[in-house]
Design a protein around this motif. Structure first.
Motif, short mmCIF file in Angstrom:
data_model
loop_
_atom_site.label_atom_id
_atom_site.label_comp_id
_atom_site.label_asym_id
_atom_site.label_seq_id
_atom_site.Cartn_x
_atom_site.Cartn_y
_atom_site.Cartn_z
N ARG A 291 0.84 -1.22 0.00
CA ARG A 291 0.00 0.00 0.00
C ARG A 291 0.86 1.25 0.00
O ARG A 291 0.58 2.22 -0.71
CB ARG A 291 -0.89 0.02 1.25
CG ARG A 291 -2.07 -0.90 1.24
CD ARG A 291 -3.05 -0.57 2.37
NE ARG A 291 -2.48 -0.70 3.69
CZ ARG A 291 -2.51 -1.80 4.43
NH1 ARG A 291 -3.06 -2.91 3.95
NH2 ARG A 291 -2.00 -1.83 5.65
N ASP B 112 -10.20 -4.06 0.03
CA ASP B 112 -9.20 -4.13 -1.04
C ASP B 112 -7.82 -3.74 -0.51
O ASP B 112 -6.81 -4.38 -0.81
CB ASP B 112 -9.57 -3.18 -2.19
CG ASP B 112 -10.63 -3.75 -3.11
OD1 ASP B 112 -11.23 -4.78 -2.75
OD2 ASP B 112 -10.87 -3.15 -4.18
N LEU B 113 -7.79 -2.67 0.27
CA LEU B 113 -6.51 -2.17 0.76
C LEU B 113 -5.87 -3.13 1.75
O LEU B 113 -4.66 -3.33 1.75
CB LEU B 113 -6.70 -0.80 1.41
CG LEU B 113 -7.12 0.33 0.47
CD1 LEU B 113 -7.33 1.62 1.25
CD2 LEU B 113 -6.09 0.54 -0.64
N LEU C 298 -4.20 -5.84 -0.24
CA LEU C 298 -3.56 -5.39 -1.48
C LEU C 298 -2.31 -6.21 -1.79
O LEU C 298 -1.40 -6.33 -0.97
CB LEU C 298 -3.19 -3.91 -1.36
CG LEU C 298 -2.93 -3.17 -2.68
CD1 LEU C 298 -4.19 -3.13 -3.53
CD2 LEU C 298 -2.44 -1.75 -2.41
#
Length: 363
Positions: free
Chosen positions: A170, A346-347, A350
């Protein structure tokens, strides 16, 4: 009853007695014992330094109502499980385990000590007596990326990464996105150090990036060695990681991400004292002050500083999200449409670079 059974029964009795006495102390206004497992030395100048600063703040806040203990430089893995177990046996009411690789050891030990509260930093596995917490470091990386993109003369930015986990990925993506917005000509080179704290490796990585033309170095490792390497090279800028690293200001360190754990630790210890502690999942950022931005030094032009501070305010207020579309994945496939922001799910998982970043993410 054989010898093994006798020993097991005795051990269980000791554990039960320890847990009962520590639980009683917490419930009846006695001293709360708080333990910390650190992945690096408390003098690393970065990640562990800031966690230890928060530990000291607990002692200052609560006085003789709190006793803190810690073990530093605990390797991730089996060594961590042994260290956490020993800390639980010592009578701790609450234990903070402060590195991603402590996740499974924390869960394993917590199952054996149901009356002890555990808090694991940067992980995702919870239990009734295990909470997790982390900071949105990627918000700070966006600001670093903007400054980096504006200040590079070679258009080459180097990034020293620790381990290929979502937290680190990220950060790379966020820094790149915002450097690219500031300067479409920038290129990123990433070196994976496979360590959180190893000054020699970090220094070697910084020197390799500088020799390859990078005049900006970012890092997701914990020592000040990259700052020293940049200072030696001259005309290279860096950013403090986890702590201010202000001893290298105004050059090469031009700003920093600062992890502020103190308010969180105070709140969680108070919850144990009040009997209100519950397993929780905390992920805070600039808006709450868990992620701070160190002073932007005089080496940064005033207009760039103003832009960086405006970006900080926009992120902190929630007006802007660092992962806002349109954004594609590295392979060119669509990730986020125009105006769409990345969901936390999602993060948190990731595992890919955004479009424009080169190289592969190691397994």
């Amino acid at each position: 009853m054989n010898r093994r059974t006798l020993l097991s029964t005795a051990a269980a009795s000791i554990v039960g007695s320890t847990l009962a006495s520590s639980a009683f102390a917490a419930a009846h206004g006695g001293t709360v014992k708080v333990g910390f497992i650190f992945v690096g030395p408390i003098g690393d100048g970065g990640w562990t330094f800031e966690h230890n600063r928060a530990r000291l703040a607990l002692e200052e806040k609560f006085g003789d109502k709190v006793e803190t203990v810690y073990q530093e430089s605990v390797p991730e893995g089996a060594d961590a499980e042994r260290a956490i177990t020993q800390m639980a046996l010592s009578g701790c009411n609450l234990i903070f385990t402060t590195s991603f690789g402590y996740m499974d050891p924390t869960i394993n030990v917590a199952a054996k000590f149901p009356d002890v509260k555990f808090e694991h930093a940067t992980g995702f596995k919870r239990a009734d007596n295990v909470g997790v917490y982390s900071a949105r470091f990627y918000e700070g990386r966006a600001i670093q990326g903007h400054i980096a993109g504006k200040m590079t003369k070679t258009n080459k930015i180097g990034y020293i990464a620790s381990f290929p986990i979502p937290e680190v990925i990220r950060g790379i993506n966020s820094a790149y996105i915002h450097a690219k917005k500031a300067n479409p000509d920038v290129e990123f080179s990433v070196i994976w150090a496979y360590t959180w704290f190893d000054p020699a490796k970090e220094s070697d990585a910084a020197r390799a990036l500088i020799e390859n033309g990078a005049d900006v170095i970012l890092q997701h490792t914990d020592s000040t060695a990259p700052q020293a390497a940049a200072q030696e090279a001259g005309n290279v800028i860096t950013f403090g990681q986890a702590s201010d690293m202000s001893e290298y200001a105004p050059m090469p360190r031009v700003s920093s991400i600062i992890d502020n754990w103190t308010p969180y630790y105070i709140d969680r210890v108070q919850a144990v004292m009040d009997g209100t502690w519950q397993s929780d999942d905390t992920w805070n950022g600039i808006g709450t002050g868990m992620v701070g931005i160190g002073e932007i030094s005089s080496a940064v032009p005033e207009d760039v500083k103003a832009e960086a501070l405006a970006l900080k305010d926009s992120i902190g207020s929630g007006a802007y999200h660092p992962f806002t579309g349109p954004l594609n994945k590295q392979d060119g496939s669509v990730w986020l449409a125009e105006g769409e922001t990345a969901p936390d799910g999602d993060l948190l998982g990731l595992s890919f670079y955004v479009e424009g970043l080169t190289g592969d993410i190691p397994n």
